[in-house]
Design an enzyme around this catalytic site. Structure first.
Site: not given
Ligand code: BG6
Length: 470
Positions: A161, A370
Site C-alpha cells: 500500500e 486483502e
Molecule cells: C490494510 C493494511 O490497509 O488494512 C493492514 O494493509 C490493516 O495492515 C488493514 O490491518 C485493515 O485496517 P485496520 O486499520 O482495520 O487494521
C-alpha cells in the site's frame, strides 16, 4: 458464463508481521517504527499480538485444515536487519522454518517484503522513506530474502500500500519535523517507486522464475452525484490516491493532474527522465491490491479547508472523519451502502469495478491480497458465529468471480486475515480472522485459537474451488 475459478487459483489468506507475530524484542530483533508506537494509543502494542512467532506450527496446521493453497505474510525487516545494516541469522531462521512448514503442508508462500515496519533507527537517521538512502537498505533486505528464500518462494510483493501510507504518514513513522506534508507525500511516492523498480530488477536477475508485483490499497471513488463537478472530483480522487502511484509503479509515468496540483502549491514534482525510464523498465508480473470498501467524492473548492482523512476510533457508526483536499475532492458517505461499525462502507460490486478499472488501465493480472470485514466477535462456548463476515466474504467472492467472467485475470484471493491480529487502527476490538485468538487489548489471556464459523465456510469454498457459491 464461466462457472468455476481457474485451476490453480490461489485461495489464500493474509497477515502482516507486526500485527501477528509478537516476540517484538526476542532473538536479536530490532525496534521497528511499529514497535516505537507501542502504547502511543490505548491498544497499539506489538510485544505479543497473536504470538504467531511462537505458535507458527500450530497456525500452519490450522491453515492446512482450512485448505489454504497460499499464505501471504510479511517479513519483519528488524528481525533480519535489526539496525537496517547487520544481518541477524536468528531472524532469518524464523522465516526459513515458517516457509518449510508451509511447503510441508502444501501451502504456497506469498511474501510481502515491506509492510509498514522498517527499523526505527533508519527513521531517526534520515527520515525513513523520505530519503533516497532507504532504497539501499531495502535492496539489502530484498537481496537477502531472494537469496535465502528464493529457492522455495515463487511469489513476492514489494511494498504494501505505497499509496495509502502517503495518506496516513503515521503508519510508517510520520513526517520528519519541519517537512511539508505534501512535499513528503510526493517524495515518499517517488522513493518507494524507485525502490519497487530496483527490487523488481534484482528479482529478475536473481530469481528469473519468480513472480513479483507492487501492492496498493484501492478504494474506488464514486461521484456523490451526477453533477459534472462531482464526477470530476471522483476522477481526481482515483488519480490522486491510486493512479498516480500505480502509474509510477507499473508504467513509469507521472500523472499530469498531480503534477499540476503540486505546481499550484509551488512544488515542482516532475521527475528526471532517467528515473521514469528505470521505473518503466521494471514492469511487474501482477498488481496486488487490497480492497475493503469504496469511497464517495464530491467537488471541493480551492478555498475550502484542508482536512486529513481520519479514522473511526470508537467503532460507533458516524465517527469517521472524511478528508477534504481543496481543488481535488472531498469525501462523503454513501447512502446506498451498509457500513461496518467503523464506517467502512460494504460494497461487493465495487470489487468487480475495481478489478475492471485496474485491468483496463494496466493490462496486468491482479491479485486481491486483502479483503475482509472488521467486527467485534464474541466467543461463546468455544464458538464464534460470525455470519456477518461470511455474508461479506461470500458477496465479495461472487463479485470477484464475475470480474473473472468479465475477462479480468485474477490470480488469487487473500482475505484479511487468516487469524485475528492487531488491527492497525483499532487493535483487538476489531477482528478480521477466520481463527479467533483469545485475548483482548491490554490482556493477553490464553491466546488459544478457535475456528470461527467463517473458517468452515471458507474451507468449503476452497475445497469446491468456489463452486459452493452457487
Ligand atoms: C490494510 C493494511 O490497509 O488494512 C493492514 O494493509 C490493516 O495492515 C488493514 O490491518 C485493515 O485496517 P485496520 O486499520 O482495520 O487494521
Amino acid at each position: 458464463m464461466k462457472k468455476f475459478f481457474p485451476k490453480n487459483f490461489l485461495w489464500g489468506a493474509a497477515t502482516a508481521a507486526y500485527q501477528v507475530e509478537g516476540a517484538a524484542s526476542v532473538e536479536g530483533k530490532g525496534v521497528s517504527v511499529q514497535d516505537s508506537k507501542n502504547f502511543s494509543n490505548a491498544f497499539h502494542d506489538t510485544t505479543v499480538t497473536s504470538d504467531h512467532y511462537h505458535r507458527f506450527r500450530e497456525d500452519v496446521a490450522l491453515m492446512k485444515a482450512l485448505g489454504l493453497k497460499s499464505y501471504r505474510f510479511s517479513i519483519a525487516w528488524t528481525r533480519i536487519y535489526p539496525d537496517g545494516r547487520t544481518l541477524n541469522t536468528q531472524g532469518l531462521n524464523f522465516y526459513h522454518q515458517l516457509i518449510d512448514e508451509l511447503l510441508k503442508n502444501g501451502i504456497e508462500p506469498l511474501v510481502t517484503l515491506y509492510h509498514f515496519d522498517h527499523p526505527q533507527i533508519l527513521q531517526n537517521q534520515f527520515g525513513g522513506w523520505y530519503s533516497d538512502r532507504m532504497i539501499t537498505h531495502f535492496l539489502m533486505l530484498a537481496e537477502t530474502c531472494f537469496r535465502e528464500f528464493g529457492s522455495r518462494v515463487r511469489w513476492f510483493m514489494t511494498i504494501c500500500e505505497s499509496n495509502n501510507v502517503v495518506l496516513y504518514p503515521d503508519l510508517i513513522g510520520g513526517v520528519p519535523e519541519g517537512v511539508d506534508i505534501e512535499v513528503w507525500r510526493f517524495q515518499v511516492s517517488r522513493v518507494m517507486a524507485l525502490a519497487n523498480a530496483r527490487v523488481i530488477q534484482l528479482c529478475r536477475k536473481l530469481l528469473p522464475e519468480a513472480k513479483i508485483g507492487p501492492c496498493i490499497g484501492y478504494a474506488i471513488a464514486y461521484p456523490a452525484t451526477c453533477a459534472p463537478q462531482d464526477v470530476m472530483a471522483a476522477l481526481n480522487e482515483d488519480e490522486f490516491r491510486s493512479f498516480y502511484p500505480l502509474d509510477l509503479l507499473c508504467l513509469g509515468r507521472q500523472n499530469p493532474l498531480i503534477i499540476s496540483y503540486f505546481s499550484q502549491r509551488g512544488i515542482d514534482i516532475r521527475l528526471p527522465q532517467p528515473e521514469l525510464n528505470e521505473m518503466n523498465a521494471a514492469r511487474p508480473d501482477f498488481i496486488a491490491f487490497n480492497y475493503y470498501q469504496s469511497d464517495v467524492a464530491k467537488a471541493c473548492p480551492t478555498e475550502a479547508e484542508h482536512v486529513q482523512p481520519g479514522f473511526n476510533a470508537e467503532g460507533k457508526q458516524g465517527g469517521f472523519i472524511y478528508p477534504s483536499f481543496p481543488g481535488l475532492y472531498a469525501g462523503d458517505n454513501n447512502p446506498f451502502l451498509e457500513r461496518s461499525d467503523w464506517d467502512w462502507e460494504i460494497d461487493p460490486v465495487g470489487l468487480r469495478i475495481a478489478c475492471r478499472k485496474l485491468f483496463d488501465r494496466y493490462q496486468l493480472p491482479l491479485m486481491i491480497t486483502e479483503n475482509g470485514l472488521g467486527a467485534r466477535d464474541n466467543l461463546i462456548n468455544g464458538q464464534v458465529n460470525d455470519t456477518y463476515r461470511i455474508d461479506y466474504l461470500k458477496k465479495h467472492v461472487e463479485q470477484m468471480r464475475l470480474a473473472i467472467c468479465d475477462g479480468v485475470p485474477v490470480l488469487g484471493y487473500y482475505p484479511w486475515s487468516f487469524i485475528d491480529l492487531m488491527s492497525t487502527s483499532n487493535g483487538y476490538n476489531k477482528r478480521y480472522g477466520f481463527v479467533y485468538v483469545e485475548r483482548e487489548d491490554g490482556d493477553v489471556k490464553t491466546l488459544a485459537r478457535y475456528k470461527k464459523a467463517s473458517f468452515y465456510w471458507y474451507q468449503n469454498v476452497i475445497a469446491s474451488n468456489g463452486t459452493l457459491l452457487d
